[in-house]
Design an enzyme around this catalytic site. Sequence first.
Site, PDB file in Angstrom:
ATOM      1  N   GLU A   1      21.866 -36.183 -25.220  1.00 24.78           N
ATOM      2  CA  GLU A   1      21.057 -37.144 -26.250  1.00 24.78           C
ATOM      3  C   GLU A   1      21.577 -38.656 -26.447  1.00 24.78           C
ATOM      4  OE1 GLU A   1      19.352 -35.111 -27.280  1.00 24.78           O
ATOM      5  OE2 GLU A   1      19.010 -33.076 -26.713  1.00 24.78           O
ATOM      6  N   CYS A   2      20.147 -38.715 -26.515  1.00 32.71           N
ATOM      7  CA  CYS A   2      20.372 -40.165 -27.542  1.00 32.71           C
ATOM      8  C   CYS A   2      21.043 -40.793 -28.490  1.00 32.71           C
ATOM      9  CB  CYS A   2      19.301 -40.704 -26.224  1.00 32.71           C
ATOM     10  SG  CYS A   2      17.464 -40.401 -27.567  1.00 32.71           S
ATOM     11  N   GLY A   3      20.996 -39.458 -29.581  1.00 29.90           N
ATOM     12  CA  GLY A   3      20.901 -39.342 -30.752  1.00 29.90           C
ATOM     13  C   GLY A   3      19.812 -39.328 -31.604  1.00 29.90           C
TER      14      GLY A   3
END
Length: 241
Positions: free
Chosen positions: A234-236
């Site tokens: 995940e990139c956030g």
Amino acid sequence: MTALPAASITSSAFDDLDALNAQLEGLHADQRVAWALQHGPQNAALSSSFGAQSAVTLHLLSQQRPDIPVILIDTGYLFPETYRFADALTERLKLNLKVYRPLVSRAWMEARHGRLWEQGMVGIDQYNNLRKVEPMRRALDELEVGTWFTGLRRSQSGGRAQTPIVQKRGERYKISPIADWTDRDVWQYLQAHDLPYHPLWEQGYVSIGDFHTTRRWEPGMREEDTRFFGLKRECGIHEDI
């Protein structure tokens, strides 16, 4: 599975998300979209990375609400093919594209911090916050989005395996209408509607983000191993917002 009538689920269902999700599991994806557009909070929007299989949700949403804002976060590090793919789908589907960018340019960020994506988990997290999370948060706030549609699917990674169709994030509802779809479901939808995969799909890219933290899939790899050097998936955006 026999789909339940969407009309049988009322707006009050938001009061019990567990029960609502159980009911929405019995609907087809297009019915989930229609229900959420009718009963969800005002100002719906769809976020899209214009990644490998993004044409599905772009088509699914634009067929029911042609003017729905489509949010693209341009980190400044996307593949050239991604920009061209976004242009092509925007023209074909007549998308209401809203492009948001980081407050700091690539050059200025690198002058301040160096190549953050090469600085381990701490650097990657800082990079993602600067170039992805902050612009997305700003987009959702400026567009006053109450119902946020995404293309998240449970089969994409272990971290997404429990993705509900609807969840509440702050005062906003997040809808993932194809959460239960498999890769085969995606392929069948793309074939049925003559929609393309991302141009890099044929070169072995199964999950496509920024060019410096995306690699081709190889035998023995999980899909999430192709992102962020296998350190994380995940990139956030879908963790912090």
